[in-house]
Design an enzyme around this catalytic site. Structure first.
Site: not given
Length: 567
Positions: A182, A468
């Site tokens: 990603r 996150d």
């Protein structure tokens, strides 16, 4: 591999940082011999070509985001409003067939591009590992470049890690997960690499360097003739997917591989994108392997989209689960859209971490995970995400037991009932209470996450969850929303309005609590005070900043030679 068109005639320029770079490229990050093997002249030329070809389209896409934001702030609501793409939404078409190498994606593990993490994740028993340059990584020069070195070694099968503290060597097993990468979102710059005097686009650096060095070995070792594979974050419109599609086509052409080799799953994690799922898949139809419910960022985006709508205050974020009507509608519509177009519909993240010192609490947490995954598989999802290897057996068991022997449910679960989901279903106000504890938790978690991010860690265990940047974003925008509109609290704070004074008292209390929890020494050495200032400034800003990480980024940019100006 070398570009024939560039060969040896391209001018070489040595920068102060010591890297050999092509014309128009300047590197301001620290020199390292290992990094230089990634930052080769030809690899940088490829990144520069991508930047030059697509920068104006990227700028236009970001401007369009600003225009959409102005419309929403003026009272407009997002919707399926594009008559020009009605033929895409209503037409009968499918994406390219799913590559056999990634037909089975029942459980995917995610984590930053750190060396030990990569080995453990690839060995975890998950079907896929998504290696993250985005929300799980603090994008310092060291983290990004080490990440590229680590991925190169992983793709080549040579990666190992010696843990000196445990005197243990980590290596890859014979059977490993399939690797997806990603890159960062379109909005994030890479301030350590300048192209024609401007910071490079972060995602083009992440994609370009990784693709250039790894496509051949990946297709041989991992993709069975396909690949590399990617996850694409934070998109708000199909025009952004179209840019990615063009980037992929340019990369395939440069490498001399078939069109449709590169495959990507798009995270549907912004509210505007949920109304564009057909269009996003259509733009990427030769390169798509589905969509994923990025549910934490989706909640953040809900607040951001409706920042000027005082009638849409979010309840405590712990209450905004997938059973809320607007979240269930989003998930169901995603499954129907993906299966109609012949691709995977991936479920959301299980962020729990095993609680080793409390078996009863651990059992309860695992039960919650199982329940959530059962909901996903019964809704028609083809796979799900886990943040910790300890969750994989439970997730795998639920999906395997409810899918028979099939690798996915693309044909079996069409979810035609979801075809009638309306715009109102997707933006329905979430129900629940707003409490003082909700304000406290947002503050406590937001500050601790940001303190870790500023010191180089982007994936942070907090209160038995792996957090996150999405968690910090929800925490920040919710505090901002409650403060902006003077929301009245329920529960213990019944009747109390959220004000600057209240937030100030909460911040003071929570900083004292953080100091108690982490210990005086760690608190003193960490960047908790800096994080606190930044977090409070964001919560109290008159207008909502688009991204916390964009604001915080300048704090981790270190230019070489020392003394070079920051952005």
């Amino acid at each position: 591999m070398r570009y024939d068109t560039y060969g040896d005639s391209a001018p070489i320029k040595k920068t102060g940082a010591g890297y050999d770079v092509p014309e128009g490229v300047d590197i301001r990050g620290r020199y390292d011999g290992e990094f230089a093997k990634i930052l080769t002249r030809d690899a940088l030329q490829f990144v520069a070509d991508l930047q030059r070809e697509f920068r104006n389209r990227i700028r236009y896409a970001i401007e369009c985001r600003k225009e959409a934001k102005s419309r929403y702030n003026a009272g407009a609501l997002p919707g399926f409003e594009h008559p020009a793409t009605k033929y895409i939404r209503e037409g009968e078409w499918t994406c390219a067939p799913v590559p056999p190498a990634v037909a089975d994606r029942k459980v995917e593990i995610t984590g930053p591009v750190e060396r030990k993490m990569i080995i453990n994740a690839l060995n975890s028993g998950a079907k896929v590992f998504m290696a993250d340059f985005e929300d799980a990584l603090s994008p310092s020069w060291e983290n990004l470049m080490r990440g590229q070195v680590n991925l190169r070694d992983a793709v080549n099968g040579t990666i190992s890690f010696h843990d000196k503290a445990r005197n243990r060597v980590y290596k890859l097993n014979d059977q490993i997960a399939k690797l997806f990468v990603r890159p960062r979102g379109w909005h994030l710059p890479e301030a350590h690499i300048l192209i024609d005097g401007e910071p490079a686009t972060g995602c083009l650096v992440d994609f370009g360097l990784y693709f250039y060095h790894n496509y051949a070995a990946f297709r041989r070792n991992q993709g069975a003739g396909y690949g590399p594979f990617f996850y694409l974050p934070k998109m708000e419109h199909s025009r952004e997917a179209k840019i990615w599609n063009c980037v992929f086509e340019k990369a395939e052409k440069m490498a001399g591989i078939e069109r449709g080799s590169i495959r990507a799953t798009v995270l549907i994690e912004t509210l505007p994108a949920v109304f564009q799922m057909n269009e996003i898949l259509y733009e990427l139809r030769d390169h798509s392997v589905g969509l994923n419910c990025g549910r934490w960022d989706y909640i953040f985006s809900y607040v951001k989209t409706f920042q000027a709508h005082p009638d849409r205050p979010l309840p405590d974020r712990v209450q905004v689960g997938m059973t809320q009507h607007f979240m269930k509608s989003y998930s169901d519509l995603l499954v129907w859209t993906c299966h109609r177009r012949g691709v995977h519909a991936m479920g959301g993240m299980a962020a729990q971490i095993p609680i080793r010192d409390d078996p009863a609490a651990n059992k309860a947490a695992l039960e919650l995970v199982r329940k959530d995954k059962l909901r996903e598989v019964k809704a028609g999802h083809d796979g799900t995400w886990a943040a910790h290897p300890g969750l994989i057996p439970a997730c795998m068991e639920v999906f395997a037991n409810n899918m028979g022997n099939t690798p996915h449910q693309i044909q079996a679960m069409k979810r035609e009932d979801a075809a009638n989901i309306t715009e109102e279903d997707l933006i329905q106000r979430p129900r629940g209470v707003r409490t003082l504890e909700g304000l406290r938790l947002n503050t406590r978690v937001g500050i601790q996450y940001l303190a870790a991010w500023l010191t180089g860690t982007g994936s942070v265990p907090l209160y038995n969850l792996m957090e996150d940047a999405a968690t910090a974003e929800i925490s920040r925008v919710q505090n901002w929303q409650w403060l902006k509109y003077g929301v009245e609290l329920d529960g213990d704070g019944l009747g109390v309005k959220v004000t600057f004074d209240l937030l100030g008292r909460v911040v003071e209390d929570e900083m004292a609590r953080i100091e108690r929890e982490v210990g005086k020494e760690k608190f003193k050495k960490g960047m908790y005070k800096e994080a606190c200032k930044m977090f409070v400034r964001q919560c109290a800003a008159p207008t909502l900043d688009d991204f916390l990480t964009l604001d915080a980024y300048n704090n981790i940019v270190i230019h070489y030679p020392k003394g070079s100006s920051r952005l």
